[in-house]
Scaffold this motif. Structure first.
Motif, PDB file in Angstrom:
ATOM      1  N   ASP A 222      60.949  56.473  36.069  1.00  0.00           N
ATOM      2  CA  ASP A 222      61.428  57.315  37.297  1.00  0.00           C
ATOM      3  C   ASP A 222      62.928  57.760  36.910  1.00  0.00           C
ATOM      4  N   ASP A 223      62.837  58.471  35.864  1.00  0.00           N
ATOM      5  CA  ASP A 223      64.433  58.834  35.256  1.00  0.00           C
ATOM      6  C   ASP A 223      64.138  59.954  34.338  1.00  0.00           C
ATOM      7  N   TYR A 224      65.251  60.764  34.252  1.00  0.00           N
ATOM      8  CA  TYR A 224      65.050  61.824  33.048  1.00  0.00           C
ATOM      9  C   TYR A 224      63.896  62.540  33.310  1.00  0.00           C
ATOM     10  N   ASN A 225      63.653  63.243  34.598  1.00  0.00           N
ATOM     11  CA  ASN A 225      62.584  63.754  34.792  1.00  0.00           C
ATOM     12  C   ASN A 225      62.487  65.055  36.008  1.00  0.00           C
ATOM     13  N   HIS A 226      63.702  65.446  35.969  1.00  0.00           N
ATOM     14  CA  HIS A 226      64.063  66.440  37.021  1.00  0.00           C
ATOM     15  C   HIS A 226      63.608  67.806  36.553  1.00  0.00           C
ATOM     16  N   ALA A 227      64.065  68.259  35.343  1.00  0.00           N
ATOM     17  CA  ALA A 227      63.378  69.611  34.674  1.00  0.00           C
ATOM     18  C   ALA A 227      62.033  69.342  34.335  1.00  0.00           C
ATOM     19  N   LEU A 228      61.865  68.142  33.772  1.00  0.00           N
ATOM     20  CA  LEU A 228      60.364  67.750  33.470  1.00  0.00           C
ATOM     21  C   LEU A 228      59.320  67.825  34.489  1.00  0.00           C
ATOM     22  N   ASP A 229      59.983  67.208  35.764  1.00  0.00           N
ATOM     23  CA  ASP A 229      59.080  67.706  36.922  1.00  0.00           C
ATOM     24  C   ASP A 229      58.897  68.959  37.159  1.00  0.00           C
ATOM     25  N   ALA A 230      59.795  69.812  37.221  1.00  0.00           N
ATOM     26  CA  ALA A 230      59.595  71.170  37.552  1.00  0.00           C
ATOM     27  C   ALA A 230      58.751  71.940  36.628  1.00  0.00           C
ATOM     28  N   LEU A 231      58.946  71.390  35.032  1.00  0.00           N
ATOM     29  CA  LEU A 231      57.872  71.842  34.167  1.00  0.00           C
ATOM     30  C   LEU A 231      56.408  71.558  34.455  1.00  0.00           C
ATOM     31  N   ARG A 232      56.391  70.275  35.008  1.00  0.00           N
ATOM     32  CA  ARG A 232      54.986  69.805  35.150  1.00  0.00           C
ATOM     33  C   ARG A 232      54.411  70.662  36.263  1.00  0.00           C
ATOM     34  N   TYR A 233      55.202  70.733  37.427  1.00  0.00           N
ATOM     35  CA  TYR A 233      54.768  71.629  38.719  1.00  0.00           C
ATOM     36  C   TYR A 233      54.214  72.939  38.196  1.00  0.00           C
ATOM     37  N   ALA A 234      55.133  73.790  37.369  1.00  0.00           N
ATOM     38  CA  ALA A 234      54.489  74.847  37.061  1.00  0.00           C
ATOM     39  C   ALA A 234      53.260  74.923  36.143  1.00  0.00           C
ATOM     40  N   VAL A 235      53.245  73.999  35.072  1.00  0.00           N
ATOM     41  CA  VAL A 235      51.822  74.161  34.236  1.00  0.00           C
ATOM     42  C   VAL A 235      50.743  73.547  34.960  1.00  0.00           C
ATOM     43  N   TYR A 236      50.790  72.454  35.712  1.00  0.00           N
ATOM     44  CA  TYR A 236      49.637  71.712  36.335  1.00  0.00           C
ATOM     45  C   TYR A 236      49.291  72.740  37.512  1.00  0.00           C
ATOM     46  N   SER A 237      50.002  73.352  38.040  1.00  0.00           N
ATOM     47  CA  SER A 237      49.518  74.100  39.440  1.00  0.00           C
ATOM     48  C   SER A 237      49.190  75.428  39.418  1.00  0.00           C
ATOM     49  N   CYS A 238      49.645  76.389  38.418  1.00  0.00           N
ATOM     50  CA  CYS A 238      49.272  77.574  38.124  1.00  0.00           C
ATOM     51  C   CYS A 238      47.896  77.903  37.774  1.00  0.00           C
ATOM     52  N   PRO A 239      47.391  78.992  38.210  1.00  0.00           N
ATOM     53  CA  PRO A 239      45.945  79.448  37.516  1.00  0.00           C
ATOM     54  C   PRO A 239      46.171  79.729  36.075  1.00  0.00           C
ATOM     55  N   LYS A 240      45.470  79.143  35.178  1.00  0.00           N
ATOM     56  CA  LYS A 240      45.961  79.546  33.763  1.00  0.00           C
ATOM     57  C   LYS A 240      45.244  80.730  33.296  1.00  0.00           C
TER      58      LYS A 240
END
Length: 237
Positions: free
Chosen positions: A201-219
């Motif tokens: 649970d560290d070094y994950n702020h931009a990576l969380d934002a990246l994950r939200y976008a990729v995992y959540s959006c309709p491909k």
């Protein structure tokens, strides 16, 4: 001081955080905690030992100069923080490739200040769909009322990581904080040093934002469904 090693015409002076008399006690506790949570990181960055971090979550990615102009889909993700950084990451889809750019990475920004900054410096982003950390619905509402297209992000960490790993990652060179996170985001380990099925649970702020976008959006399906180009988005990125 750890030790002084002398070679012909060269002196290597090795010091660590243990030699820093001015180090804040709370920060020292954080570093000491890495012995248990991330021993490889502790050895390399705290003790200055030679080596590489093992167990990186995202082991392969390419650094690129800029985002390409033709993309199937362009979205962004948002991770909120305050004492920890808030992050906004732009993500472009192109078949089996992701093109990624850090747009915002700052501490001590309220939602209102984030909105003002994004509108002033990245005004094109209001025309894109964003996938937001949804723990605080009032923040999402602030962005909606400011004219942003807001979608709550899916939360599963492991499923999100797996979704990202289906793509080849390309990160712009100016995404300095995101690149730092990629180089340090590892799987957590137990007391015996065995990797767990959960990242640190560290070094994950931009990576969380990246994950939200990729995992959540309709491909984009099929891949040729449509193209978005930065020329069509006023101001580009």
């Amino acid at each position: 001081m750890d030790r002084i090693i002398t070679y012909k015409d060269t002196t290597l002076l090795k010091t660590t955080y243990l030699d820093n008399a001015f180090l804040d006690s709370k920060y020292k506790e954080v570093l000491e905690g890495l012995k248990k949570t991330n021993p490889s990181y502790y050895q390399v960055y705290c003790l200055g030992e030679w080596g590489v971090l093992d167990g990186l979550v995202y082991e392969k990615y390419k650094v690129i100069d800029k985002m390409p102009s033709d993309l199937q889909l362009l979205v962004y993700g948002v991770d909120f923080g305050f004492n920890h950084p808030s992050a906004v990451v732009l993500v472009g889809f192109s078949y089996d490739e992701l093109y990624i750019k850090e747009v915002f990475y700052k501490t001590h920004f309220t939602s209102a200040k984030m909105i003002e900054h994004l509108k002033h410096n990245h005004h094109y982003i209001t025309k894109l769909t964003g996938y937001f950390e949804s723990a605080e619905p009032d923040k999402l509402q602030e962005f909606r009322e400011a004219g942003f297209i807001v979608m709550p992000a899916k939360k599963s960490i492991i499923d999100g990581i797996n979704a990202l790993k289906k793509y080849r990652l390309n990160v712009t060179r100016d995404s300095s904080n995101l690149l730092k996170e990629l180089a340090n985001y590892t799987w957590a380990k137990d007391k015996q040093g065995k990797s767990l099925d959960m990242p640190i649970d560290d070094y994950n702020h931009a990576l969380d934002a990246l994950r939200y976008a990729v995992y959540s959006c309709p491909k984009p399906t099929p891949p040729q469904s449509y193209l978005q180009t930065y020329e069509r988005i006023e101001g580009g990125w």
